[in-house]
Design a protein around this motif. Sequence first.
Motif, short mmCIF file in Angstrom:
data_model
loop_
_atom_site.label_atom_id
_atom_site.label_comp_id
_atom_site.label_asym_id
_atom_site.label_seq_id
_atom_site.Cartn_x
_atom_site.Cartn_y
_atom_site.Cartn_z
N PRO A 1 0.63 -1.08 -0.12
CA PRO A 1 -0.01 0.04 -0.14
C PRO A 1 0.76 1.32 -0.10
CG PRO A 1 -0.28 -1.16 2.18
CD PRO A 1 0.65 -1.87 1.24
N ASP A 2 2.26 1.24 0.21
CA ASP A 2 3.08 2.44 0.13
C ASP A 2 3.64 2.65 -1.21
OD1 ASP A 2 4.52 0.19 0.93
OD2 ASP A 2 6.24 1.11 0.84
N VAL A 3 3.20 1.88 -2.29
CA VAL A 3 3.73 1.82 -3.64
C VAL A 3 2.82 2.31 -4.53
CG1 VAL A 3 4.84 0.64 -5.45
CG2 VAL A 3 5.18 -0.20 -2.95
N PHE A 4 3.15 3.17 -5.18
CA PHE A 4 2.12 3.93 -5.95
C PHE A 4 2.72 4.33 -7.35
CE2 PHE A 4 -1.83 6.32 -5.70
CZ PHE A 4 -1.51 7.47 -6.23
N PHE A 5 2.14 4.15 -8.48
CA PHE A 5 2.57 4.71 -9.95
C PHE A 5 1.74 5.79 -10.24
CE2 PHE A 5 4.40 0.50 -10.15
CZ PHE A 5 5.70 0.76 -10.88
N ASN A 6 2.19 6.85 -10.92
CA ASN A 6 1.20 7.71 -11.58
C ASN A 6 1.59 8.06 -12.97
OD1 ASN A 6 -0.93 9.90 -10.30
ND2 ASN A 6 0.31 10.98 -11.75
N ILE A 7 0.72 7.99 -13.79
CA ILE A 7 1.14 8.65 -15.11
C ILE A 7 0.18 9.64 -15.51
CG2 ILE A 7 -0.30 6.63 -16.20
CD1 ILE A 7 1.85 6.53 -18.45
N ASP A 8 0.84 10.85 -16.07
CA ASP A 8 0.09 12.06 -16.79
C ASP A 8 0.42 12.16 -18.10
OD1 ASP A 8 -0.63 12.58 -14.09
OD2 ASP A 8 1.05 13.86 -13.62
N THR A 9 -0.78 12.34 -19.06
CA THR A 9 -0.29 12.82 -20.20
C THR A 9 -1.00 14.18 -20.88
OG1 THR A 9 -2.48 11.97 -21.21
CG2 THR A 9 -0.38 10.21 -20.84
N ASP A 10 -0.26 15.15 -21.30
CA ASP A 10 -0.87 16.33 -21.85
C ASP A 10 -0.29 16.77 -23.20
OD1 ASP A 10 -1.36 19.05 -21.56
OD2 ASP A 10 -0.72 19.13 -19.72
N THR A 11 -1.26 17.02 -24.08
CA THR A 11 -0.87 17.52 -25.22
C THR A 11 -0.36 19.09 -25.37
OG1 THR A 11 -3.11 18.18 -25.85
CG2 THR A 11 -2.72 16.10 -26.42
#
Length: 357
Positions: A227-237
């Motif tokens: 629970p302390d491991v976290f991925f985040n992915i953002d995309t933005d044109t």
Amino acid sequence: MRLTSASFIGGLVLTLALAACSHQPAPLTEQEKNTLNKLTSNLKTQCVGRYLIDMPADVSITGGAKIMGVEFDAKAMSVEEYRRDVANREAELLTTKHQDGYKFLLAHGSARSVNTHYFIHLENTYDENISRVIEAYKWDGGYRIKLQTGANDVTTSAYKDDATMQSIGNNVPQKTWLIFDLLDKVRGRENDDIPTEPGVCFKGGFWSAKAQDEEETNTAFSLPAYPDVFFNIDTDTNGHDAITLLQRGGQIDEYIMSSPGGRTVRKGTVELQDMQAEEWLLSGTTAAKVIGNYFSLEANSRSDHVKEPFVNLTMDTGALYKSMQGQSLVKASLTEGEALALWDVVSRTVRPRLNGF
């Protein structure tokens, strides 16, 4: 989140110091190999924005999108639950009163198709009656999809005869048509549904259209067993920048070198499918007061084309999130070797979706 000095502080509350050079990680122990095998033996492709990434199959997913200034959000529910949800929202808005007596709910009804509804109401119950909120709802494929944006209308407000306020105008009709147009092209989507036509994936939904300006998505992946491991992915044109991740190193160094306890695990360029990327991987004390990691990868930083949206992937370990409120950590659930090995597997799968643009 881009790895600047400010965002790095936000990501790890960085009591980190950055070493002058990377070091070679030690070989994985048998226990670490077993952990990695458990995490990566069953990867599942996820659609994020107009890209794909492979994640452990049991990840929990959150996120949404913002397209042409309109916020997108999807929630799984039956059509009966959807209709109750909309009816409850209508009742709530009808009973909301403005402190100065202005009408709060200004318009509502069905949009252009079955199982759609919209509301136009004042932004809040205390400001003047110029600012509006437009909400639109659609049920499709087992999901309630909500679209929301802001608008202004001085022509029917308390300031309709004030010459100094006329430049605000009335963009409610244009914004309403925009949100209806977007609603026509959005559909519900299960996590394992990988579309084959151009469009934008977000958690629970897909918006079908060719690539254009003003497309942003944010998707977060958490690991239930860690629970302390976290991925985040953002995309933005529109998130491109002339300064790349590695070129912001001096800015990061200047702050972090004054803080004890941290170092660079690795940094450099990365070859992804059809994309050039850069990564900066750090280790140090997190906000949970344990040694953890903050890894960041950016691709298409300098591109200025909507068919090459900016991509930012991050991974945290030893982090506390809202779901862990009231809890504490003794140590990160992944060793640095496990974190790095998991990162190397997952991050290298980021790729454009075939026919996604």
